[in-house]
Scaffold this motif. Structure first.
Motif, PDB file in Angstrom:
ATOM      1  N   GLU A  62      93.823  36.214   3.192  1.00 31.46           N
ATOM      2  CA  GLU A  62      93.004  36.834   2.157  1.00 31.46           C
ATOM      3  C   GLU A  62      91.548  36.383   2.241  1.00 31.46           C
ATOM      4  O   GLU A  62      90.626  37.177   2.064  1.00 31.46           O
ATOM      5  CB  GLU A  62      93.557  36.496   0.771  1.00 31.46           C
ATOM      6  CG  GLU A  62      94.901  37.132   0.455  1.00 31.46           C
ATOM      7  CD  GLU A  62      94.772  38.580   0.002  1.00 31.46           C
ATOM      8  OE1 GLU A  62      93.718  39.205   0.234  1.00 31.46           O
ATOM      9  OE2 GLU A  62      95.739  39.094  -0.586  1.00 31.46           O
ATOM     10  N   ASN A  63      91.341  35.097   2.516  1.00 29.96           N
ATOM     11  CA  ASN A  63      89.988  34.583   2.421  1.00 29.96           C
ATOM     12  C   ASN A  63      89.191  34.662   3.708  1.00 29.96           C
ATOM     13  O   ASN A  63      87.964  34.743   3.670  1.00 29.96           O
ATOM     14  CB  ASN A  63      90.018  33.157   1.884  1.00 29.96           C
ATOM     15  CG  ASN A  63      90.254  33.188   0.388  1.00 29.96           C
ATOM     16  OD1 ASN A  63      89.556  33.880  -0.333  1.00 29.96           O
ATOM     17  ND2 ASN A  63      91.253  32.478  -0.083  1.00 29.96           N
ATOM     18  N   SER A  84      96.932  47.553  -6.368  1.00 27.51           N
ATOM     19  CA  SER A  84      96.015  47.723  -7.500  1.00 27.51           C
ATOM     20  C   SER A  84      96.350  46.772  -8.646  1.00 27.51           C
ATOM     21  O   SER A  84      95.657  46.759  -9.665  1.00 27.51           O
ATOM     22  CB  SER A  84      96.052  49.168  -8.006  1.00 27.51           C
ATOM     23  OG  SER A  84      97.375  49.543  -8.371  1.00 27.51           O
ATOM     24  N   GLY A  85      97.409  45.993  -8.493  1.00 26.90           N
ATOM     25  CA  GLY A  85      97.769  44.999  -9.500  1.00 26.90           C
ATOM     26  C   GLY A  85      98.057  45.576 -10.865  1.00 26.90           C
ATOM     27  O   GLY A  85      97.826  44.930 -11.895  1.00 26.90           O
ATOM     28  N   ASP A 123      93.475  33.579  -5.213  1.00 26.96           N
ATOM     29  CA  ASP A 123      92.373  34.222  -4.498  1.00 26.96           C
ATOM     30  C   ASP A 123      92.876  35.337  -3.588  1.00 26.96           C
ATOM     31  O   ASP A 123      93.838  35.171  -2.839  1.00 26.96           O
ATOM     32  CB  ASP A 123      91.594  33.202  -3.671  1.00 26.96           C
ATOM     33  CG  ASP A 123      90.441  32.602  -4.444  1.00 26.96           C
ATOM     34  OD1 ASP A 123      90.222  33.011  -5.603  1.00 26.96           O
ATOM     35  OD2 ASP A 123      89.742  31.731  -3.898  1.00 26.96           O
ATOM     36  N   GLY A 124      92.198  36.459  -3.649  1.00 23.32           N
ATOM     37  CA  GLY A 124      92.524  37.616  -2.832  1.00 23.32           C
ATOM     38  C   GLY A 124      91.689  38.788  -3.291  1.00 23.32           C
ATOM     39  O   GLY A 124      90.923  38.692  -4.257  1.00 23.32           O
ATOM     40  N   LYS A 125      91.856  39.900  -2.631  1.00 14.30           N
ATOM     41  CA  LYS A 125      91.012  41.055  -2.958  1.00 14.30           C
ATOM     42  C   LYS A 125      91.335  41.584  -4.350  1.00 14.30           C
ATOM     43  O   LYS A 125      92.421  41.371  -4.894  1.00 14.30           O
ATOM     44  CB  LYS A 125      91.180  42.153  -1.914  1.00 14.30           C
ATOM     45  CG  LYS A 125      92.528  42.839  -1.903  1.00 14.30           C
ATOM     46  CD  LYS A 125      92.548  43.978  -0.890  1.00 14.30           C
ATOM     47  CE  LYS A 125      93.896  44.678  -0.896  1.00 14.30           C
ATOM     48  NZ  LYS A 125      93.939  45.831   0.004  1.00 14.30           N
ATOM     49  N   GLY A 126      90.375  42.302  -4.916  1.00 10.24           N
ATOM     50  CA  GLY A 126      90.576  42.909  -6.225  1.00 10.24           C
ATOM     51  C   GLY A 126      90.797  41.852  -7.297  1.00 10.24           C
ATOM     52  O   GLY A 126      90.031  40.911  -7.449  1.00 10.24           O
ATOM     53  N   GLY A 127      91.881  42.000  -8.033  1.00 10.90           N
ATOM     54  CA  GLY A 127      92.185  41.074  -9.121  1.00 10.90           C
ATOM     55  C   GLY A 127      92.915  39.838  -8.684  1.00 10.90           C
ATOM     56  O   GLY A 127      93.349  39.043  -9.523  1.00 10.90           O
ATOM     57  N   GLY A 128      93.060  39.649  -7.374  1.00 10.19           N
ATOM     58  CA  GLY A 128      93.719  38.459  -6.873  1.00 10.19           C
ATOM     59  C   GLY A 128      95.231  38.598  -6.811  1.00 10.19           C
ATOM     60  O   GLY A 128      95.810  39.626  -7.167  1.00 10.19           O
ATOM     61  N   ASN A 129      95.873  37.545  -6.337  1.00 13.51           N
ATOM     62  CA  ASN A 129      97.305  37.538  -6.079  1.00 13.51           C
ATOM     63  C   ASN A 129      98.077  36.697  -7.096  1.00 13.51           C
ATOM     64  O   ASN A 129      97.486  36.034  -7.950  1.00 13.51           O
ATOM     65  CB  ASN A 129      97.570  36.944  -4.687  1.00 13.51           C
ATOM     66  CG  ASN A 129      96.921  37.721  -3.586  1.00 13.51           C
ATOM     67  OD1 ASN A 129      97.023  38.939  -3.529  1.00 13.51           O
ATOM     68  ND2 ASN A 129      96.229  37.026  -2.694  1.00 13.51           N
ATOM     69  N   LEU A 130      99.372  36.713  -6.954  1.00 14.87           N
ATOM     70  CA  LEU A 130     100.234  35.751  -7.624  1.00 14.87           C
ATOM     71  C   LEU A 130      99.733  34.350  -7.289  1.00 14.87           C
ATOM     72  O   LEU A 130      99.452  34.049  -6.131  1.00 14.87           O
ATOM     73  CB  LEU A 130     101.672  35.941  -7.134  1.00 14.87           C
ATOM     74  CG  LEU A 130     102.742  35.008  -7.676  1.00 14.87           C
ATOM     75  CD1 LEU A 130     102.954  35.233  -9.159  1.00 14.87           C
ATOM     76  CD2 LEU A 130     104.048  35.223  -6.906  1.00 14.87           C
ATOM     77  N   LEU A 184     113.691  42.877   2.264  1.00 16.21           N
ATOM     78  CA  LEU A 184     112.741  43.512   1.354  1.00 16.21           C
ATOM     79  C   LEU A 184     111.720  42.501   0.847  1.00 16.21           C
ATOM     80  O   LEU A 184     112.042  41.338   0.602  1.00 16.21           O
ATOM     81  CB  LEU A 184     113.479  44.113   0.155  1.00 16.21           C
ATOM     82  CG  LEU A 184     114.570  45.136   0.483  1.00 16.21           C
ATOM     83  CD1 LEU A 184     115.349  45.489  -0.785  1.00 16.21           C
ATOM     84  CD2 LEU A 184     113.968  46.386   1.103  1.00 16.21           C
ATOM     85  N   GLY A 185     110.474  42.976   0.702  1.00 24.11           N
ATOM     86  CA  GLY A 185     109.427  42.110   0.189  1.00 24.11           C
ATOM     87  C   GLY A 185     108.521  42.840  -0.785  1.00 24.11           C
ATOM     88  O   GLY A 185     108.407  44.073  -0.742  1.00 24.11           O
ATOM     89  N   LEU A 186     107.879  42.086  -1.659  1.00 20.79           N
ATOM     90  CA  LEU A 186     106.894  42.625  -2.597  1.00 20.79           C
ATOM     91  C   LEU A 186     105.641  41.753  -2.548  1.00 20.79           C
ATOM     92  O   LEU A 186     105.728  40.522  -2.636  1.00 20.79           O
ATOM     93  CB  LEU A 186     107.436  42.635  -4.027  1.00 20.79           C
ATOM     94  CG  LEU A 186     108.533  43.658  -4.346  1.00 20.79           C
ATOM     95  CD1 LEU A 186     109.090  43.390  -5.739  1.00 20.79           C
ATOM     96  CD2 LEU A 186     107.998  45.078  -4.274  1.00 20.79           C
ATOM     97  N   HIS A 187     104.490  42.403  -2.410  1.00 22.16           N
ATOM     98  CA  HIS A 187     103.194  41.718  -2.484  1.00 22.16           C
ATOM     99  C   HIS A 187     102.578  42.099  -3.822  1.00 22.16           C
ATOM    100  O   HIS A 187     102.319  43.276  -4.083  1.00 22.16           O
ATOM    101  CB  HIS A 187     102.298  42.143  -1.324  1.00 22.16           C
ATOM    102  CG  HIS A 187     100.937  41.515  -1.352  1.00 22.16           C
ATOM    103  ND1 HIS A 187     100.710  40.247  -0.872  1.00 22.16           N
ATOM    104  CD2 HIS A 187      99.743  41.966  -1.810  1.00 22.16           C
ATOM    105  CE1 HIS A 187      99.427  39.947  -1.021  1.00 22.16           C
ATOM    106  NE2 HIS A 187      98.819  40.977  -1.602  1.00 22.16           N
ATOM    107  N   LEU A 188     102.340  41.092  -4.662  1.00 17.20           N
ATOM    108  CA  LEU A 188     101.988  41.356  -6.057  1.00 17.20           C
ATOM    109  C   LEU A 188     100.580  40.877  -6.377  1.00 17.20           C
ATOM    110  O   LEU A 188     100.295  39.677  -6.304  1.00 17.20           O
ATOM    111  CB  LEU A 188     102.999  40.659  -6.977  1.00 17.20           C
ATOM    112  CG  LEU A 188     104.457  41.117  -6.782  1.00 17.20           C
ATOM    113  CD1 LEU A 188     105.417  40.148  -7.452  1.00 17.20           C
ATOM    114  CD2 LEU A 188     104.650  42.527  -7.315  1.00 17.20           C
ATOM    115  N   HIS A 189      99.712  41.820  -6.712  1.00 16.18           N
ATOM    116  CA  HIS A 189      98.376  41.473  -7.190  1.00 16.18           C
ATOM    117  C   HIS A 189      98.413  41.289  -8.709  1.00 16.18           C
ATOM    118  O   HIS A 189      99.388  41.649  -9.370  1.00 16.18           O
ATOM    119  CB  HIS A 189      97.363  42.538  -6.774  1.00 16.18           C
ATOM    120  CG  HIS A 189      96.913  42.377  -5.351  1.00 16.18           C
ATOM    121  ND1 HIS A 189      95.705  41.822  -5.011  1.00 16.18           N
ATOM    122  CD2 HIS A 189      97.530  42.684  -4.177  1.00 16.18           C
ATOM    123  CE1 HIS A 189      95.585  41.801  -3.695  1.00 16.18           C
ATOM    124  NE2 HIS A 189      96.682  42.322  -3.168  1.00 16.18           N
TER     125      HIS A 189
END
Length: 327
Positions: free
Chosen positions: A10-11, A163-164, A220-227, A187-192
């Motif tokens: 992310e960074n 888009s979180g 830290d991550g794009k947009g509103g960030g991550n978990l 299965l996976g989920l990436h959660l903003h």
């Protein structure tokens, strides 16, 4: 559920807070201070050749990552299928990766992804097809993209709430869809976290048996960030009914401080956020946390000590075997 630290990716790639040399310093810290019982994967960045402002396929960087990691964590990388040029890759280096994730932001998965999955399999590397921006697509479109992904025979299919904006009931709908068509794939989920539901959605995913999710330190991550790593790591131990230890909480505090210094962020907001979360983790009354905050006199380690002391005395967080969570 296996956890993937995506702070590096992310960074380096999105936020530009870390360069490759700082990234290696970050990785060394993670290797030295964390157990792979708490998270299993570290994602090291993109293996693209034409993404953002600098080349992403850097054999020297990969060599150094592999050397520092020394087999402790499983390593992940990510590509945009239509931009990656696998003919430039050193196969011996790519073989050191556990998984490469193919991310798709549009409403169709490019045909080249099929060949890239086969290429990765020929090297003994797992392939994940990631469907981004699931909340910006009708569930029927996600379903069609999932069908296409499955036809390419990936080991993992990830869906990203890029888009979180997902609420737990919406994540439940996605999980039901993924499970209903599963063909031996994980299965996976990436959660903003734009709307602060990443933690609730991750708990939902863990309870439903999703195989992977991602987090990053301070979110830290794009947009509103991550978990957030520092919030979900203790929660995951609770979900798994594994012991909480004093060292875990002090270690997470030191981790945040190291990271903030590394990226040159002169603020204590993320430390404050982490410390506030501890009262909720141990189910304290708000008056107790206020008392602890005053008694700590602004010293974060003293606050943690007092939280743990009171948590042991309070004894409200008990596992199903009758043992206290905090050992």
């Amino acid at each position: 559920m296996q956890l993937m630290d995506v702070t590096l990716r992310e960074n380096i790639e999105y936020n530009g807070l870390l360069n490759y040399d700082q990234g290696l310093e970050y990785l060394k810290y993670v290797v030295d201070h964390f157990s792979n019982e708490d998270f299993q994967f570290v994602e090291i960045g993109y293996v693209d050749t034409s993404w953002y402002t600098h080349p992403q396929y850097d054999p020297h960087y990969l060599e150094e990552v592999i050397k520092i990691n020394n087999g402790k964590f499983k390593l992940s990388a990510i590509i945009h299928p239509e931009k990656a040029d696998t003919s430039l890759w050193d196969k011996d280096l790519i073989k050191e990766l556990s998984v490469v994730r193919l991310v798709n932001q549009d409403e169709a998965i490019p045909a080249i992804a099929h060949d890239q999955v086969e290429f990765l399999h020929s090297l003994g590397v797992k392939a994940s097809i990631n469907i981004a921006y699931i909340m910006r697509k009708p569930l029927s479109t996600v379903s069609d993209m999932y069908d296409t992904a499955l036809s390419f025979n990936p080991d993992i299919v990830y869906c990203a709430d890029s888009s979180g904006s997902a609420l737990p009931y919406q994540i439940q709908d996605v999980i039901n869809l993924l499970k209903s068509k599963q063909q031996g794939n994980q299965l996976g989920l990436h959660l903003h976290d734009h709307t602060s539901f990443a933690m609730a959605n991750a708990v939902m995913a863990s309870r439903e048996g999703i195989d992977y999710t991602d987090f990053s330190v301070t979110g830290d991550g794009k947009g509103g960030g991550n978990l957030k790593t520092e919030r979900f790591m203790p929660m995951k131990r609770i979900l798994d009914e594994r012991p909480l230890t004093d060292d875990l909480f002090y270690n997470l505090l030191d981790y945040i401080n190291f990271y903030e210094k590394l990226i040159g962020r002169e603020t204590d907001e993320n430390v404050k956020d982490y410390l506030k979360s501890l009262g909720g983790l141990f189910r304290f009354k708000s008056a107790l946390m206020e008392k602890i905050s005053k008694e700590s006199n602004g010293n974060p380690k003293e606050l943690i000590r007092l939280v743990l002391e009171n948590a042991r005395a309070d004894g409200k967080l008990i596992y199903s075997d009758g043992k206290p969570a905090l050992r």
